[in-house]
Design an enzyme around this catalytic site. Sequence first.
Site, PDB file in Angstrom:
ATOM      1  N   ASP A   1       3.186  -7.064   0.939  1.00 34.57           N
ATOM      2  CA  ASP A   1       2.280  -5.939   1.197  1.00 34.57           C
ATOM      3  C   ASP A   1       1.167  -5.858   0.160  1.00 34.57           C
ATOM      4  OD1 ASP A   1       3.760  -4.837   3.484  1.00 34.57           O
ATOM      5  OD2 ASP A   1       5.295  -4.369   2.002  1.00 34.57           O
TER       6      ASP A   1
ATOM      7  N   GLU B   1       4.594   0.721  10.557  1.00 34.98           N
ATOM      8  CA  GLU B   1       4.209   0.956   9.168  1.00 34.98           C
ATOM      9  C   GLU B   1       2.958   1.814   9.137  1.00 34.98           C
ATOM     10  OE1 GLU B   1       4.129  -2.493   6.708  1.00 34.98           O
ATOM     11  OE2 GLU B   1       5.713  -3.498   7.810  1.00 34.98           O
TER      12      GLU B   1
END
Length: 512
Positions: A48, A202
């Site tokens: 990420d 997400e």
Amino acid sequence: MTPSSPLLQPAPLSTVTLQVQRDGGGSRQPDRGDGSFCNPIVAGDHPDPTLLKDGPDYYMTASSLQSCPGVLICHSRDLVNWTPITAALTQPLGSVSAMDLVRHGGRYFVYLPVLQGRRSAIYVIHAEDIRGPWSPPLDLGLDGCLDPSHVVGEDGRRHLFVNGARRIELSDDGLATHGELQFAHRIGQQQRERGTDLPVSEGPRLLRRGEFFYMISALATSEGHVLAVAKSRSVFGPWEDCPFNPIASAGDADAPWCTGGRVSLVEGPGGDWWMACHGHEHGYRTLGRQTLLQPIEWTRDGWFRTVGARLDRPMRKPRGGCGDHPAQPLSDDFRQNRLGLQWSFFDAGPGELLRARYADDGLLLRGKGSGPHDCSPLTCRVGDHSYVAELDFELDGTVQAGLALFHDTRGFVGIGIGDGLVHTYSYGQEHRWMRQPTQGRHHRLRMTHRRHLVSFHHAASDGPWTQNPWLRDISTLHQNGLGALLSLRPALFAAGPGEVRFRHFSYQSLDA
């Protein structure tokens, strides 16, 4: 023996760079030296990624998860060559996942999503200088929220987007929230209306370019993660879905890289645009989610799409950048009077960092727990397929010290020295029948890792090496086998009463 300065005192960039240059070991280097690069741009577990363009400089950090110190910030001038400069979070909070690194009003901010048992929350840390010192973490009181993304609206006010595509306004200083969470947009609605279920898995990443704001979301499908985009002229909406969503997918199961998670878009030094994401390398999930870079292009109607070669093929470097070819600083003689940026404690508890202190002749680490599984080992991320690591140490007390490959409390292999015995660990448990006698306080250990086959050697003091009879295949010690989104890392451990003096740790890649 003389106590040293605090372990986590930030080092100036010049000091860190010198340490990197003389280290000589480290992970695969992406820069091919001919104007092209190969993925990953940061090898090893850096999921990420969030990138910040700050004039000619670029900064990046990635999910720390259960590692402390965490929020490792790296610097680059070309988006390909990255050098670690500081660990911004020195206080254990929990599992720190997909963050957002921003600059606003002359200050740097990192918005941190943290899992603390059954609670999820968002914290913020800030600094006037990217190299620190960084503030203590401040809880924003956003229970149940993850995946923050900071954006400045068309009205000049600051906002934070979180999971569920929700938005909340921030105070002018960015350290508090105003009002309540508001639902922003159900991205992927067009696909749902066509009968394709694309739930938002997400939180979205927000980007402002020209007159438009872009909401970029990772969506879960039965075939893996895909990316979908919406745009608006206002952070308050209305949002328009991209007509050719999804714009990118995880790829086939046999593809060299299986991508996923949140992405970060950034303008390169020469004006071209790039997207950073993470991916699992086919056959090497043990290395975790590594940072990848690929070019994008903007269409005439204000959307973007990925372009370029496959992720496993050489690509031209971003235009206009300048960068050297640093090596990862993994070897350590423990004489820097501070904890090296390569090290972090796994699942650190309150006061964990106080276990470690420096003396004139090494790092002193107080024992904890009863074995590798509960002693919060000191780990470092690696990105090589094959390597050899050696450890030189002394025992003080009935402590056990050792060298391991560590994924989590259930998944590790290694050997330890304590109570006059060599202890062998495999897949989270000790093989008591393999205990071997040894003498003295001074010992050396060697771990050789060749494409998932791991062997160990032991030497008492300056004596000859003796091979441990256990040879392990560790190819299943990864997320699919153990369930945790972690990587397999070399680890130093100290368990039980007493203290270990680590004198030297060396790391050498064996990859061609």
